[in-house]
Enzyme design. Sequence first.
Site, PDB file in Angstrom:
ATOM      1  N   CYS A 171      35.663  18.048  31.235  1.00  0.00           N
ATOM      2  CA  CYS A 171      35.932  19.456  31.531  1.00  0.00           C
ATOM      3  C   CYS A 171      36.865  20.061  30.483  1.00  0.00           C
ATOM      4  O   CYS A 171      36.801  21.250  30.192  1.00  0.00           O
ATOM      5  CB  CYS A 171      36.515  19.616  32.933  1.00  0.00           C
ATOM      6  SG  CYS A 171      38.061  18.730  33.192  1.00  0.00           S
ATOM      7  N   HIS A 204      44.221  27.219  36.831  1.00  0.00           N
ATOM      8  CA  HIS A 204      43.232  28.106  36.226  1.00  0.00           C
ATOM      9  C   HIS A 204      43.673  28.422  34.800  1.00  0.00           C
ATOM     10  O   HIS A 204      44.863  28.552  34.547  1.00  0.00           O
ATOM     11  CB  HIS A 204      43.248  29.379  37.074  1.00  0.00           C
ATOM     12  CG  HIS A 204      41.979  30.125  37.100  1.00  0.00           C
ATOM     13  ND1 HIS A 204      40.789  29.571  37.469  1.00  0.00           N
ATOM     14  CD2 HIS A 204      41.722  31.431  36.819  1.00  0.00           C
ATOM     15  CE1 HIS A 204      39.857  30.507  37.437  1.00  0.00           C
ATOM     16  NE2 HIS A 204      40.405  31.632  37.030  1.00  0.00           N
ATOM     17  N   ASN A 215      42.149  37.017  32.780  1.00  0.00           N
ATOM     18  CA  ASN A 215      41.509  35.991  33.591  1.00  0.00           C
ATOM     19  C   ASN A 215      40.032  35.980  33.200  1.00  0.00           C
ATOM     20  O   ASN A 215      39.267  36.824  33.638  1.00  0.00           O
ATOM     21  CB  ASN A 215      41.677  36.332  35.082  1.00  0.00           C
ATOM     22  CG  ASN A 215      40.950  35.345  35.978  1.00  0.00           C
ATOM     23  OD1 ASN A 215      40.338  34.392  35.491  1.00  0.00           O
ATOM     24  ND2 ASN A 215      41.015  35.566  37.282  1.00  0.00           N
TER      25      ASN A 215
END
EC number: 3.4.22.52
Length: 705
Positions: free
Chosen positions: A108, A265, A289
């Site tokens: 990831c 995040h 974001n």
Amino acid sequence: MMPFGGIAARLQRDRLRAEGVGEHNNAVKYLNQDYEALKQECIESGTLFRDPQFPAGPTALGFKELGPYSSKTRGVEWKRPSELVDDPQFIVGGATRTDICQGALGDCWLLAAIGSLTLNEELLHRVVPHGQSFQEDYAGIFHFQIWQFGEWVDVVVDDLLPTKDGELLFVHSAECTEFWSALLEKAYAKLNGCYESLSGGSTTEGFEDFTGGVAEMYDLKRAPRNMGHIIRKALERGSLLGCSIDITSAFDMEAVTFKKLVKGHAYSVTAFKDVNYRGQQEQLIRIRNPWGQVEWTGAWSDGSSEWDNIDPSDREELQLKMEDGEFWMSFRDFMREFSRLEICNLTPDALTKDELSRWHTQVFEGTWRRGSTAGGCRNNPATFWINPQFKIKLLEEDDDPGDDEVACSFLVALMQKHRRRERRVGGDMHTIGFAVYEVPEEAQGSQNVHLKKDFFLRNQSRARSETFINLREVSNQIRLPPGEYIVVPSTFEPHKEADFILRVFTEKQSDTAELDEEISADLADEEEITEDDIEDGFKNMFQQLAGEDMEISVFELKTILNRVIARHKDLKTDGFSLDSCRNMVNLMDKDGSARLGLVEFQILWNKIRSWLTIFRQYDLDKSGTMSSYEMRMALESAGFKLNNKLHQVVVARYADAETGVDFDNFVCCLVKLETMFRFFHSMDRDGTGTAVMNLAEWLLLTMCG
């Protein structure tokens, strides 16, 4: 011993790099595979490309979790995209973050980096070249450009991808007909040996390999006082900035805070501005974001009352430049809410906007080799000094109007090479770091010196890496007054072998170079003696061994030397070999007879006695052998100064498995060095530092040497 072919390949690579090979517009062809030539061959022959350098099969998948007998790889089939969908596409509607969905591989970190790359189209297409398609001139071959340890490499792959039950096993796109991300992952797996080698890593590792930049990581709970200044300068340089909130448990992943920030995040930092708020200066930071619509609801968020208390022109300027998913917050709130900040500083070749200020960049390659340059950290005072050393000359102080300190900012980044590839054979990341010392007055202005043990025993470092850590790279930004400094990169423990690159980024122009000895030999004039100068006892011994012709052969020399050396019980030695004795005869034989006369043997014997004195001086523990770490000093005492690369070759050739050097190997090394230096000087009569020879002369030298 390092094979000669390996040395020749390294020399060739250094020459190519000096010619610009490895820069982004002239990438190295990985494994010598030429994308255009291979593609043309396939088109002309009407075949689809199959990569012989990374065959679609079990070894490409992995060695343990993804090994040949693993349940995860049972039933895997390698298929081309045309076997999976009717109308495969390389990229559909531009590359976006939804093109990257994780599969059955713990990479990831890599996929997050690829996802961030999609936000910058210019950087993306440095990695994913234009003009690739499953329609026009399709030949089952694709290529990607990835930065690897100081150079860009062009990696070719075929489009056979691992599948299970008709679906891609690893990364895939939400758009099921799109395959650019799966092929990029395959190219990265090829670079690192197999897919399994990609498991586990840091997003900054991927950032660097897709930009050639250098990453810094900051724990915002222990941030430096000038953190705002660091962020502002990074944005001015066009750096990529990411921030995140730490997760403390599995339940925290993607959990939303009271003011709508998402834990675990990846956010981007896109601007840093000062505004006049109620008569006082307020620092604001703009956050993006990239993945979702959840936005900060605290002070300075969209529609908050703070915007009513600043100059309308400031408000209009700051809010007009906003994009979807972006929001402002105060720098104080940013430091309180976020846990980590990652900065990927781009190198000048990755920056295209002229208004951006730029780092000045220097890149050096080095190696840690057991017995010669792997000295470990400062905790190992006996060997720390043998690590490679690099000098930085900081010439100008920073241009910071609000900063009264006379200081120069620079960033040091130490990266170990190819460690992922070593996982297949049980290797992994070493624990690495570096220390920075001020150059002593007597060594200033010189590059041809390697600071010795005594210097490091007497002097403290002026700066060092925050920690020694087992990551691919450790980097730190440092501020020191103008002057000359040396950086000493090392593993934490001695004797650990690895290749590394050291990158130095300075705000202002600086001089940076490897600090190393200039190769030289203090060769005394050949000793002038006659038979009348030789003692009778020596003559009698020689006559008994030489026989009537008064000359000794290589075989007789071996007998004499080993008989004499055997009397020295304090020396550990296997005795002189026939090859060693041939080298000695080659050094001393002036008439080409391949035999030594009385005078020639006397001169050789005098050399060996003087070398014995030096050997005993550096046999510090009186064990009868010398540590290879002391070899450098012993060779200097004998008149030879060598650089790091040559010391590595010397130790590889003449030291034993425990990095010890016995007397016969020490003598053999000195004989070899003297022979090579004398031959070179005979061919370089004008003292230019370059010798020219034809093929016959070259073969005579190498065969006889």
